[in-house]
Design a protein around this motif. Structure first.
Motif, PDB file in Angstrom:
ATOM      1  N   VAL A 159       0.857  -1.186   0.000  1.00 39.24           N
ATOM      2  CA  VAL A 159       0.000   0.000   0.000  1.00 39.24           C
ATOM      3  C   VAL A 159       0.888   1.228   0.000  1.00 39.24           C
ATOM      4  N   GLU A 161       0.793   5.686  -0.475  1.00 37.73           N
ATOM      5  CA  GLU A 161      -0.087   6.841  -0.398  1.00 37.73           C
ATOM      6  C   GLU A 161       0.313   7.859  -1.447  1.00 37.73           C
ATOM      7  N   LYS A 166      -4.898   6.101  -0.164  1.00 37.44           N
ATOM      8  CA  LYS A 166      -4.174   4.840  -0.172  1.00 37.44           C
ATOM      9  C   LYS A 166      -4.428   4.096  -1.479  1.00 37.44           C
ATOM     10  N   GLY A 168      -3.676   0.389  -3.276  1.00 32.08           N
ATOM     11  CA  GLY A 168      -3.216  -0.978  -3.118  1.00 32.08           C
ATOM     12  C   GLY A 168      -2.608  -1.484  -4.412  1.00 32.08           C
ATOM     13  N   LEU A 203      -6.765  -6.329   1.151  1.00 35.15           N
ATOM     14  CA  LEU A 203      -6.590  -4.883   1.083  1.00 35.15           C
ATOM     15  C   LEU A 203      -7.906  -4.153   1.334  1.00 35.15           C
ATOM     16  N   VAL A 208      -8.678  -0.122   1.920  1.00 33.10           N
ATOM     17  CA  VAL A 208      -8.132   0.376   0.648  1.00 33.10           C
ATOM     18  C   VAL A 208      -9.177   0.156  -0.444  1.00 33.10           C
TER      19      VAL A 208
END
Length: 518
Positions: A159, A161, A166, A168, A203, A208
């Motif tokens: 993950v 940013e 966020k 994945g 995730l 996410v």
């Protein structure tokens, strides 16, 4: 389930929920194959003269400029790679993954997936590369727990940013990598759909809602993964070297290719294009807009001078490789065009024998090498890698595929169809023999075709090895373009030939009557 909105719905969403939208640009490459220097239109080495005249493409110095310019066009951008940075030029032979790591760090990649060629020299070289890069290398559809070099290093997903959101990222590699490369006995590969869905679910449970698969599995597999999973927003592809485009008449599909709610992209190979996918998401993580086009890295893209200087510096030791003695031959190996485009020639036998020897344990029975791909002879005595590269300069890769005996006969007919013109399509072979009669009309010249000592069966399916140029229809071999089980990305034919020569001790060139002119 995620929804891909229509253009009308996207406009309505834009007007009513602008504050909730999130935009992202995905810049992407795949199948770079150590093309740090510019390439010509045939994807092989570009001469300095052609480059100066603006006839060449790609190269790290242009690619870094294109990336910087694309980043400047976006408020949120990531740079990812679809695998196969390794293998393809002497840069890899000499530096293994070190130069790729240096250049990818300089360009600021955020992640990549493992391609099959990343395993060409076993887990050791891949681990060295992973230790050198500043970004995660991913592979979800394999169990590496029994491989000490990778067990605690190679993740299935990550993950990151960007712009406060966020993202994945999931890696994917060919399920048959164990057959395509050298991952060793400690790694097992598995179905891509189940692997991706497992990571998506994990995730998603972590909150996410924007998920990108970096897939070195091919355009066809990517479409299956998109159709059979839920929650995947984007698949950045590789492995099949597919050009997805809305403007090129050579495109394999649109850019992006939408399968349900999933946008699939791929940008050909060799650094010739930089993919640029512009996305808009709503607050729930649904794509409301997906548009873009691969950017052609041609002479209109300026070179970054520092990068160009670094690549030139890195190229200097390659002269040592070109001068390296790799084998010895008892007498001259004849590779002149007057022979190799007209009759059985000693160099044709050597290359075809080398190709067949490399893949015979895969059940391959026949090798076909176009005479036009043979560019020189080799003198008696010590053989240098430079001499082998002069014979085979095109960086063609080993290609395996399955076709019927009827298709093989059709291919041989094509090969002798322009015999009078000295055309490069003339077929040098191994594992088989044939006769031809140029007094007959083109299309009716081939006879006495034998495979493994038995007459060829037109209805039987045979496994064949050639080079990627021929397999993809070069020199008129269109009958191979739709072959079954085709894999075009094996090792360089020059390396295969050099390895075969080296294993023979002093090599004795020969012809044995496998091709007969009536």
């Amino acid at each position: 389930m995620k929804r891909f909105l229509t253009a009308t719905a996207a406009l309505a969403l834009t007007s009513g929920m602008a504050s909730a939208e999130y935009s992202l640009t995905i810049l992407h490459t795949n199948d770079f194959h150590a093309r740090f220097e510019p390439i010509n239109k045939y994807d092989s080495s570009c001469s300095a003269e052609d480059d100066a005249e603006g006839e060449c493409f790609g190269g790290s110095a242009r690619l870094i400029t294109a990336i910087e310019e694309a980043r400047a066009r976006s408020n949120n951008a990531i740079l990812v790679d679809g695998g196969d940075q390794f293998q393809g030029t002497l840069f890899y032979t000499y530096y293994k993954g070190a130069l790729a790591a240096e250049m990818m760090n300089k360009m600021g990649y955020d992640a990549m997936t493992v391609g099959n060629h990343e395993f060409d020299d076993g887990p050791e070289v891949l681990r060295g590369f992973m230790d050198a890069v500043n970004f995660p290398v991913l592979m979800s559809n394999a169990d590496v727990s029994a491989e000490p070099l990778l067990a605690d290093t190679l993740a299935k997903s990550t993950v990151i940013e960007r712009g406060g959101e966020k993202l994945g990222l999931i890696g994917l590699t060919p399920e048959d990598t164990d057959e395509l490369a050298s991952p060793g006995d400690n790694i097992t590969f598995s179905d891509p759909v189940a692997a991706v869905q497992g990571e998506v679910d994990r995730l998603t449970a972590e909150g996410v809602n924007k998920i990108i698969v970096l897939s070195h599995s091919g355009y066809g597999v990517d479409q299956r993964v998109a159709a059979e999973t839920t929650g995947v927003d984007v698949i950045v592809g590789g492995h099949s070297n597919s050009l997805l485009s809305n403007t090129s008449d050579r495109a394999d599909g649109p850019y992006p290719t939408m399968v349900g709610d999933t946008a699939i992209v791929q940008a050909y190979a060799y650094g010739k294009f930089l993919g640029e996918l512009n996305l808009t998401f709503d607050d729930a993580g649904n794509i409301t807009e997906a548009r873009g086009e691969p950017l052609l890295i041609d002479a209109s893209v300026s070179k970054d001078n520092a990068t160009a200087d670094r690549i030139a510096e890195a190229a200097q030791p390659l002269e040592e490789i070109r001068n390296k003695v790799v084998a010895e031959t008892a007498s001259e190996i004849i590779g002149v065009r007057e022979e190799c485009r007209a009759i059985e020639c000693a160099m044709g036998n050597l290359i075809a024998d080398a190709m067949l020897d490399r893949v015979k344990d895969q059940g391959v029975e026949i090798a076909i090498q176009n005479g036009g791909g043979i560019r020189a002879s080799i003198d008696a005595g010590k053989v240098t890698m430079g001499e082998v590269l002069t014979v085979l300069p095109f960086q063609n890769t080993l290609s395996t595929f399955d076709v019927t005996g009827a298709k093989i006969i059709e291919a041989l007919e094509n090969g002798v169809s322009q015999h009078e013109e000295g055309a490069g399509r003339f077929p040098q072979v191994a594992g088989m023999s044939y006769a031809f009669d140029v007094s007959q009309p083109a299309g009716s010249r081939i006879s006495d075709v034998m495979v493994g000592g038995a007459p060829i069966d037109p209805a039987k399916v045979y496994s064949v090895v050639s080079n990627n140029y021929v397999r993809n229809g070069g020199d008129g071999y269109d009958m191979f373009k739709d072959a079954e089980n085709a894999y075009d990305f094996g090792p360089d034919v020059a390396d295969v030939t050099a390895d075969f020569l080296a294993a023979q001790g002093p090599y004795t060139p020969y012809t044995d009557g496998r091709i007969t002119a009536k």
